[in-house]
Scaffold this motif. Structure first.
Motif, PDB file in Angstrom:
ATOM      1  N   SER A   7       0.823  -1.206   0.000  1.00 10.70           N
ATOM      2  CA  SER A   7       0.000   0.000   0.000  1.00 10.70           C
ATOM      3  C   SER A   7       0.863   1.264   0.000  1.00 10.70           C
ATOM      4  N   HIS A   8       2.002   1.242   0.680  1.00 13.96           N
ATOM      5  CA  HIS A   8       2.892   2.399   0.694  1.00 13.96           C
ATOM      6  C   HIS A   8       3.511   2.627  -0.692  1.00 13.96           C
ATOM      7  N   TYR A   9       3.842   1.555  -1.406  1.00 14.56           N
ATOM      8  CA  TYR A   9       4.378   1.704  -2.757  1.00 14.56           C
ATOM      9  C   TYR A   9       3.390   2.437  -3.656  1.00 14.56           C
ATOM     10  N   ILE A  10       2.103   2.186  -3.449  1.00 11.03           N
ATOM     11  CA  ILE A  10       1.074   2.826  -4.268  1.00 11.03           C
ATOM     12  C   ILE A  10       0.734   4.213  -3.726  1.00 11.03           C
ATOM     13  N   ARG A  11       0.599   4.319  -2.425  1.00 12.39           N
ATOM     14  CA  ARG A  11       0.156   5.571  -1.820  1.00 12.39           C
ATOM     15  C   ARG A  11       1.176   6.697  -1.976  1.00 12.39           C
ATOM     16  N   VAL A  12       2.457   6.352  -2.111  1.00 12.56           N
ATOM     17  CA  VAL A  12       3.479   7.388  -2.247  1.00 12.56           C
ATOM     18  C   VAL A  12       3.503   8.006  -3.646  1.00 12.56           C
ATOM     19  N   LEU A  13       2.940   7.320  -4.629  1.00 17.63           N
ATOM     20  CA  LEU A  13       3.057   7.762  -6.019  1.00 17.63           C
ATOM     21  C   LEU A  13       2.490   9.162  -6.288  1.00 17.63           C
ATOM     22  N   PRO A  14       1.304   9.515  -5.782  1.00 15.27           N
ATOM     23  CA  PRO A  14       0.816  10.891  -6.040  1.00 15.27           C
ATOM     24  C   PRO A  14       1.785  11.965  -5.553  1.00 15.27           C
ATOM     25  N   PHE A  15       2.416  11.735  -4.391  1.00 14.98           N
ATOM     26  CA  PHE A  15       3.410  12.677  -3.883  1.00 14.98           C
ATOM     27  C   PHE A  15       4.596  12.766  -4.839  1.00 14.98           C
ATOM     28  N   LEU A  16       5.060  11.590  -5.283  1.00 15.11           N
ATOM     29  CA  LEU A  16       6.253  11.547  -6.122  1.00 15.11           C
ATOM     30  C   LEU A  16       5.996  12.110  -7.515  1.00 15.11           C
ATOM     31  N   PHE A  17       4.816  11.875  -8.069  1.00 14.77           N
ATOM     32  CA  PHE A  17       4.512  12.413  -9.390  1.00 14.77           C
ATOM     33  C   PHE A  17       4.478  13.941  -9.361  1.00 14.77           C
ATOM     34  N   GLU A  18       3.964  14.503  -8.260  1.00 14.58           N
ATOM     35  CA  GLU A  18       3.991  15.957  -8.117  1.00 14.58           C
ATOM     36  C   GLU A  18       5.432  16.462  -8.080  1.00 14.58           C
ATOM     37  N   GLY A  19       6.280  15.748  -7.330  1.00 19.84           N
ATOM     38  CA  GLY A  19       7.685  16.125  -7.275  1.00 19.84           C
ATOM     39  C   GLY A  19       8.392  15.926  -8.601  1.00 19.84           C
ATOM     40  N   LEU A  20       8.019  14.868  -9.330  1.00 21.50           N
ATOM     41  CA  LEU A  20       8.640  14.589 -10.624  1.00 21.50           C
ATOM     42  C   LEU A  20       8.344  15.702 -11.628  1.00 21.50           C
ATOM     43  N   ILE A  21       7.124  16.229 -11.586  1.00 19.00           N
ATOM     44  CA  ILE A  21       6.764  17.329 -12.486  1.00 19.00           C
ATOM     45  C   ILE A  21       7.676  18.530 -12.253  1.00 19.00           C
ATOM     46  N   TRP A  22       7.880  18.887 -10.985  1.00 13.08           N
ATOM     47  CA  TRP A  22       8.758  20.024 -10.679  1.00 13.08           C
ATOM     48  C   TRP A  22      10.209  19.720 -11.040  1.00 13.08           C
ATOM     49  N   THR A  23      10.619  18.469 -10.843  1.00 14.66           N
ATOM     50  CA  THR A  23      11.979  18.074 -11.225  1.00 14.66           C
ATOM     51  C   THR A  23      12.201  18.292 -12.712  1.00 14.66           C
ATOM     52  N   LEU A  24      11.240  17.864 -13.532  1.00 17.29           N
ATOM     53  CA  LEU A  24      11.372  17.992 -14.984  1.00 17.29           C
ATOM     54  C   LEU A  24      11.284  19.447 -15.429  1.00 17.29           C
ATOM     55  N   ILE A  25      10.413  20.229 -14.783  1.00 14.75           N
ATOM     56  CA  ILE A  25      10.291  21.654 -15.134  1.00 14.75           C
ATOM     57  C   ILE A  25      11.595  22.386 -14.836  1.00 14.75           C
ATOM     58  N   ILE A  26      12.133  22.178 -13.633  1.00 14.88           N
ATOM     59  CA  ILE A  26      13.370  22.860 -13.248  1.00 14.88           C
ATOM     60  C   ILE A  26      14.517  22.433 -14.151  1.00 14.88           C
ATOM     61  N   THR A  27      14.601  21.130 -14.442  1.00 18.77           N
ATOM     62  CA  THR A  27      15.668  20.633 -15.310  1.00 18.77           C
ATOM     63  C   THR A  27      15.536  21.190 -16.724  1.00 18.77           C
ATOM     64  N   GLY A  28      14.330  21.123 -17.278  1.00 17.30           N
ATOM     65  CA  GLY A  28      14.117  21.571 -18.654  1.00 17.30           C
ATOM     66  C   GLY A  28      14.377  23.057 -18.843  1.00 17.30           C
TER      67      GLY A  28
END
Length: 218
Positions: A7-28
């Motif tokens: 359940s933690h593997y699944i429940r953490v994904l919304p948090f991580l996807f939000e962080g991934l978006i900012w990671t890609l924006i800052i990098t790009g």
């Protein structure tokens, strides 16, 4: 126990996807401006103008000679203290990536241009092209092909460098993972998913770049 872990593997994904978006924006965005800076100061490192060469050399050596973490802290804490106004976290992150990547890209540009045989420049001059025209139409297209592998490496490096922005609480991928396991204590699951998401970006990027290299016969 297994159900809780899953359940933690699944429940953490919304948090991580939000962080991934900012990671890609800052990098790009950071690499976009970093490439512009790299092209300018890379040509400066090739310039016969002593002032332009000197400024370019100071920029490259200063940024390559200091840790990016120190640069982040200097931009976010040091500059506001000097200038008297605050810089928001995202802007500070983009500035840091741009300046840091620009210094390394400048050396990539310089090395790629230097790698082109001098006979190419002489050939351009022999048919009546100016130095700038020779660079634009003959040298630069060939040099750009040789830049592709190291530019791809720089993308991966800058992407991973965004994890350092957690020190100023930027909501990038690693920071969001830390926020999750800070409240759930599911550190193993959260950090495993963080690493997998980094790999999901970097591995396909590396494979795609190899394909591009083969097409361009780099």
């Amino acid at each position: 126990m297994e159900a809780i872990m899953e359940s933690h593997y699944i429940r953490v994904l919304p948090f991580l996807f939000e962080g991934l978006i900012w990671t890609l924006i800052i990098t790009g965005v950071g690499l976009f401006f970093g490439f512009i800076l790299g092209a300018i100061f890379g040509m400066g490192r090739l310039s016969k103008n002593k002032l332009f060469y000197g400024i370019s050399s100071i920029y490259v050596e200063a940024l390559r000679g200091t840790p990016i973490l120190a640069q982040i802290l200097f931009i976010y804490f040091g500059l506001p203290d000097l200038l008297g106004f605050n810089i928001d976290k995202i802007s500070a992150s983009i500035i840091a990536i741009s300046l840091n990547a620009g210094a390394y890209i400048a050396e990539i540009v310089r090395g790629a241009v230097y790698s082109i045989d001098k006979g190419q420049s002489e050939a351009g001059r022999s048919i009546g092209l100016t130095r700038s025209q020779t660079m634009r139409y003959i040298i630069w297209p060939q040099a750009f092909k040789r830049m592709i592998p190291p530019l791809g490496n720089q993308f991966v490096i800058s992407l991973k460098d965004t994890s350092l922005f957690s020190v100023i609480a930027v909501g990038e991928l690693l920071y969001m993972g830390q926020q999750y396991y800070g409240t759930t204590f599911a550190a193993f699951e959260a950090l495993t998913m963080v690493c997998l998401l980094y790999l999901a970006i970097t591995v396909p990027t590396a494979l795609y770049l190899r394909k591009v290299e083969r097409r361009l016969d780099v």
